[in-house]
Design a protein around this motif. Sequence first.
Motif, PDB file in Angstrom:
ATOM      1  N   CYS A  24       2.905  -3.124  -7.181  1.00  0.00           N
ATOM      2  CA  CYS A  24       2.653  -3.246  -8.687  1.00  0.00           C
ATOM      3  C   CYS A  24       2.418  -2.026  -9.325  1.00  0.00           C
ATOM      4  CB  CYS A  24       1.589  -4.134  -8.855  1.00  0.00           C
ATOM      5  SG  CYS A  24       1.672  -5.853  -8.275  1.00  0.00           S
ATOM      6  N   SER A  25       2.165  -1.049  -8.764  1.00  0.00           N
ATOM      7  CA  SER A  25       2.096   0.154  -9.380  1.00  0.00           C
ATOM      8  C   SER A  25       2.951   1.283  -8.556  1.00  0.00           C
ATOM      9  CB  SER A  25       0.699   0.832  -9.834  1.00  0.00           C
ATOM     10  OG  SER A  25       0.063   1.166  -8.466  1.00  0.00           O
ATOM     11  N   ASP A  26       2.486   2.363  -7.821  1.00  0.00           N
ATOM     12  CA  ASP A  26       3.218   3.084  -7.101  1.00  0.00           C
ATOM     13  C   ASP A  26       3.255   3.084  -5.605  1.00  0.00           C
ATOM     14  OD1 ASP A  26       0.748   3.853  -7.356  1.00  0.00           O
ATOM     15  OD2 ASP A  26       1.034   6.216  -7.512  1.00  0.00           O
ATOM     16  N   GLY A  27       2.558   2.052  -4.992  1.00  0.00           N
ATOM     17  CA  GLY A  27       2.691   1.824  -3.524  1.00  0.00           C
ATOM     18  C   GLY A  27       4.047   1.326  -3.126  1.00  0.00           C
ATOM     19  N   THR A  28       4.181   1.088  -1.898  1.00  0.00           N
ATOM     20  CA  THR A  28       5.512   0.502  -1.263  1.00  0.00           C
ATOM     21  C   THR A  28       5.321  -0.912  -0.863  1.00  0.00           C
ATOM     22  OG1 THR A  28       5.371   1.562   0.775  1.00  0.00           O
ATOM     23  CG2 THR A  28       6.589   2.835  -1.035  1.00  0.00           C
ATOM     24  N   ASP A  29       4.268  -1.301  -0.568  1.00  0.00           N
ATOM     25  CA  ASP A  29       3.963  -2.589   0.079  1.00  0.00           C
ATOM     26  C   ASP A  29       3.741  -3.432  -1.108  1.00  0.00           C
ATOM     27  OD1 ASP A  29       4.227  -1.455   2.685  1.00  0.00           O
ATOM     28  OD2 ASP A  29       1.948  -1.287   2.585  1.00  0.00           O
ATOM     29  N   SER A  30       4.222  -5.004  -0.844  1.00  0.00           N
ATOM     30  CA  SER A  30       3.716  -5.923  -1.992  1.00  0.00           C
ATOM     31  C   SER A  30       2.104  -6.252  -1.750  1.00  0.00           C
ATOM     32  CB  SER A  30       4.481  -7.173  -1.439  1.00  0.00           C
ATOM     33  OG  SER A  30       4.009  -7.677  -0.438  1.00  0.00           O
ATOM     34  N   PRO A  31       1.604  -6.771  -2.578  1.00  0.00           N
ATOM     35  CA  PRO A  31       0.272  -6.933  -2.533  1.00  0.00           C
ATOM     36  C   PRO A  31      -0.098  -7.933  -1.296  1.00  0.00           C
ATOM     37  CG  PRO A  31       0.638  -7.471  -4.853  1.00  0.00           C
ATOM     38  CD  PRO A  31       1.927  -7.042  -4.094  1.00  0.00           C
ATOM     39  N   ALA A  32       0.688  -8.672  -0.861  1.00  0.00           N
ATOM     40  CA  ALA A  32       0.522  -9.467   0.377  1.00  0.00           C
ATOM     41  C   ALA A  32       0.743  -8.717   1.500  1.00  0.00           C
ATOM     42  CB  ALA A  32       1.362 -10.768   0.474  1.00  0.00           C
ATOM     43  N   ALA A  33       1.742  -7.819   1.562  1.00  0.00           N
ATOM     44  CA  ALA A  33       1.966  -7.073   2.598  1.00  0.00           C
ATOM     45  C   ALA A  33       0.864  -6.111   2.911  1.00  0.00           C
ATOM     46  CB  ALA A  33       3.249  -6.351   2.662  1.00  0.00           C
ATOM     47  N   LEU A  34       0.228  -5.594   1.796  1.00  0.00           N
ATOM     48  CA  LEU A  34      -0.684  -4.609   1.976  1.00  0.00           C
ATOM     49  C   LEU A  34      -2.021  -5.597   2.420  1.00  0.00           C
ATOM     50  CD1 LEU A  34      -2.400  -2.057   1.154  1.00  0.00           C
ATOM     51  CD2 LEU A  34      -3.011  -3.291  -1.100  1.00  0.00           C
ATOM     52  N   MET A  35      -2.108  -6.724   2.393  1.00  0.00           N
ATOM     53  CA  MET A  35      -3.301  -7.394   2.989  1.00  0.00           C
ATOM     54  C   MET A  35      -2.999  -7.577   4.447  1.00  0.00           C
ATOM     55  SD  MET A  35      -5.324  -7.745   0.498  1.00  0.00           S
ATOM     56  CE  MET A  35      -6.599  -9.123   1.597  1.00  0.00           C
ATOM     57  N   ALA A  36      -1.706  -7.768   4.787  1.00  0.00           N
ATOM     58  CA  ALA A  36      -1.369  -7.755   6.161  1.00  0.00           C
ATOM     59  C   ALA A  36      -1.784  -6.643   7.011  1.00  0.00           C
ATOM     60  CB  ALA A  36       0.007  -8.269   6.393  1.00  0.00           C
ATOM     61  N   ARG A  37      -1.199  -5.376   6.395  1.00  0.00           N
ATOM     62  CA  ARG A  37      -1.548  -4.252   7.032  1.00  0.00           C
ATOM     63  C   ARG A  37      -2.831  -3.792   7.166  1.00  0.00           C
ATOM     64  NH1 ARG A  37       2.963  -1.541   7.614  1.00  0.00           N
ATOM     65  NH2 ARG A  37       5.176  -1.834   6.684  1.00  0.00           N
ATOM     66  N   ALA A  38      -3.778  -4.379   6.179  1.00  0.00           N
ATOM     67  CA  ALA A  38      -5.102  -4.004   6.006  1.00  0.00           C
ATOM     68  C   ALA A  38      -5.686  -4.945   7.432  1.00  0.00           C
ATOM     69  CB  ALA A  38      -5.673  -4.602   4.948  1.00  0.00           C
ATOM     70  N   ALA A  39      -5.481  -6.118   7.675  1.00  0.00           N
ATOM     71  CA  ALA A  39      -5.690  -6.642   8.690  1.00  0.00           C
ATOM     72  C   ALA A  39      -5.158  -5.950  10.017  1.00  0.00           C
ATOM     73  CB  ALA A  39      -5.097  -7.975   8.886  1.00  0.00           C
ATOM     74  N   GLU A  40      -4.369  -5.344  10.121  1.00  0.00           N
ATOM     75  CA  GLU A  40      -3.600  -4.817  11.469  1.00  0.00           C
ATOM     76  C   GLU A  40      -4.423  -3.316  11.619  1.00  0.00           C
ATOM     77  OE1 GLU A  40       0.352  -4.006  10.402  1.00  0.00           O
ATOM     78  OE2 GLU A  40       1.111  -5.987  10.504  1.00  0.00           O
ATOM     79  N   ALA A  41      -4.901  -2.781  10.524  1.00  0.00           N
ATOM     80  CA  ALA A  41      -5.728  -1.669  10.482  1.00  0.00           C
ATOM     81  C   ALA A  41      -7.379  -1.959  10.821  1.00  0.00           C
ATOM     82  CB  ALA A  41      -5.728  -0.815   9.282  1.00  0.00           C
ATOM     83  N   GLY A  42      -7.634  -3.182  10.972  1.00  0.00           N
ATOM     84  CA  GLY A  42      -8.895  -3.517  11.348  1.00  0.00           C
ATOM     85  C   GLY A  42      -9.799  -3.418  10.218  1.00  0.00           C
ATOM     86  N   LEU A  43      -9.421  -3.752   9.183  1.00  0.00           N
ATOM     87  CA  LEU A  43     -10.578  -3.603   8.006  1.00  0.00           C
ATOM     88  C   LEU A  43     -10.729  -4.979   7.599  1.00  0.00           C
ATOM     89  CD1 LEU A  43      -8.127  -1.475   5.354  1.00  0.00           C
ATOM     90  CD2 LEU A  43     -10.082  -0.632   6.759  1.00  0.00           C
ATOM     91  N   ASP A  44     -12.388  -4.840   7.198  1.00  0.00           N
ATOM     92  CA  ASP A  44     -12.768  -6.017   7.053  1.00  0.00           C
ATOM     93  C   ASP A  44     -12.661  -6.566   5.551  1.00  0.00           C
ATOM     94  OD1 ASP A  44     -14.286  -6.762   9.417  1.00  0.00           O
ATOM     95  OD2 ASP A  44     -15.342  -4.881   9.194  1.00  0.00           O
ATOM     96  N   VAL A  45     -12.757  -5.456   4.753  1.00  0.00           N
ATOM     97  CA  VAL A  45     -12.405  -5.558   3.210  1.00  0.00           C
ATOM     98  C   VAL A  45     -11.345  -4.545   2.573  1.00  0.00           C
ATOM     99  CG1 VAL A  45     -13.691  -5.587   0.818  1.00  0.00           C
ATOM    100  CG2 VAL A  45     -14.942  -6.113   2.626  1.00  0.00           C
ATOM    101  N   VAL A  46     -10.768  -4.737   1.837  1.00  0.00           N
ATOM    102  CA  VAL A  46      -9.620  -3.943   1.276  1.00  0.00           C
ATOM    103  C   VAL A  46      -9.880  -3.880  -0.290  1.00  0.00           C
ATOM    104  CG1 VAL A  46      -7.716  -5.240   1.068  1.00  0.00           C
ATOM    105  CG2 VAL A  46      -7.299  -2.870   1.347  1.00  0.00           C
ATOM    106  N   GLY A  47      -9.742  -2.822  -0.907  1.00  0.00           N
ATOM    107  CA  GLY A  47      -9.791  -2.830  -2.539  1.00  0.00           C
ATOM    108  C   GLY A  47      -8.348  -2.477  -2.980  1.00  0.00           C
TER     109      GLY A  47
ATOM    110  N   GLU B 272      -1.567 -12.356  -5.986  1.00  0.00           N
ATOM    111  CA  GLU B 272      -0.974 -12.415  -4.577  1.00  0.00           C
ATOM    112  C   GLU B 272      -1.809 -12.022  -3.740  1.00  0.00           C
ATOM    113  OE1 GLU B 272       2.973 -10.130  -2.504  1.00  0.00           O
ATOM    114  OE2 GLU B 272       3.161 -10.471  -4.638  1.00  0.00           O
ATOM    115  N   ALA B 273      -2.442 -10.727  -3.610  1.00  0.00           N
ATOM    116  CA  ALA B 273      -3.393 -10.255  -2.782  1.00  0.00           C
ATOM    117  C   ALA B 273      -4.740 -11.373  -2.420  1.00  0.00           C
ATOM    118  CB  ALA B 273      -4.216  -8.906  -3.198  1.00  0.00           C
ATOM    119  N   ALA B 274      -5.156 -11.842  -3.312  1.00  0.00           N
ATOM    120  CA  ALA B 274      -6.041 -13.117  -3.106  1.00  0.00           C
ATOM    121  C   ALA B 274      -5.608 -14.268  -2.487  1.00  0.00           C
ATOM    122  CB  ALA B 274      -6.718 -13.411  -4.510  1.00  0.00           C
ATOM    123  N   GLY B 275      -4.227 -14.406  -2.543  1.00  0.00           N
ATOM    124  CA  GLY B 275      -3.409 -15.693  -1.758  1.00  0.00           C
ATOM    125  C   GLY B 275      -3.322 -15.323  -0.331  1.00  0.00           C
TER     126      GLY B 275
END
Length: 281
Positions: free
Chosen positions: A11-34, A46-49
Motif C-alpha cells: 500500500c506504500s513502498d513495501g512489496t508484500d500485500s498486507p495479508a502476505a505481510l501478516m503471513a511472513r510475520a507468522a513465519e518469522a515467529g512474531l507475536d505482534v506486527v505493526g 486486509e491485515a486485520a482480516g
Amino acid sequence: MRIDPHTHSSCSDGTDSPAALMARAAEAGLDVVGLTDHDTTAGWAEAAGAVGSTGVALLRGTEVSCAVDGVTLHLLAYLFDVEAPGLTEAFEHARTSRSTRARQMVELLAADYPITWEDVEAQAAGAVTIGRPHIADALVAAGSFDSRGVAFAGPLATASPYYVRHWALDPVRACELVRAAGGVPVAAHPRAASRQRRLVPDAVFADMTDAGLAALEVDHRDHGPAEREQARELARYLGIGTSGSSDYHGAGKPNRLGENLMPPALLEQIVGEGSIPLVTA
C-alpha cells in the motif's frame, strides 16, 4: 513476546500485500506486527482480516512524513482514530505532494535514464503512496541499477541534482495531531545519518515530547552502535521510552522481520493510551 512495530506493505513502498505481510510475520515467529505504511491506513483492513489465520496480532499504525528546517523526520503514529479531523487531511496532503514530487523527479531523471512515469506506476502496482522506492524499482527494471539501494545511493539521494523535496508536517504539530486523534507517536530512526546530511536537533525532540512523543526508535538497521547509544541517551534525558523495529519492506530492502523488536512494556503503554485496540485473534 516478539513485537516488530514498523513494517510496510504494497500500500506504500513495501512489496508484500498486507495479508502476505501478516503471513511472513507468522513465519518469522512474531507475536505482534505493526503495519505502518507511509501516510495511509489503506492496508489496515486486509491485515486485520489475516490476524485469525496467522495468529499474529496487528498493531495498526502509519508512518507520518515530517520535516523541520529542511531535515526529514518520520513519525510512527499508532492506534489513532481515522475519523478524527486533522491527521487524515495531513496524510492526503502528504500523499499528493509525494506524487507530484515523484513526477518531477522522473521528469528530471528521464533526461539521463530510460524511465517514464508509466514505468513508475507499473512498479507501484496500485500503491496508495508513490515515492522514491517505486522510482528506484523502475530504474532497476530498466537495467540502470542492480538494486533499490544502489539507486538510492546515486540519483535518488537527497544530495542528488534529481532530488525534489515534498511537503511534510512539522514534527511537533504532527505529535499534536496524533494525540488529538487518540493515537500514540514514536519517532522513527531519529539518528539515521546515512539518510541525509543533517539530523533533527535534540531541542525539537524536547518540543515533540512536550506535545506527546512517547518514545524514540533506537534499535534500527540504520543506527550503528554509536547512534543507538546517542538515541538511548536522548530518550533517557527526555524521560520517554525506547523502541526497535525491522522497518521491513519485503523484497525492496534487506531488512528482516524481527531483526529489532519493541519492548513489551512500550506496547502495553501504546495500547493503554491508544483510542483503538490491538487486533487479536
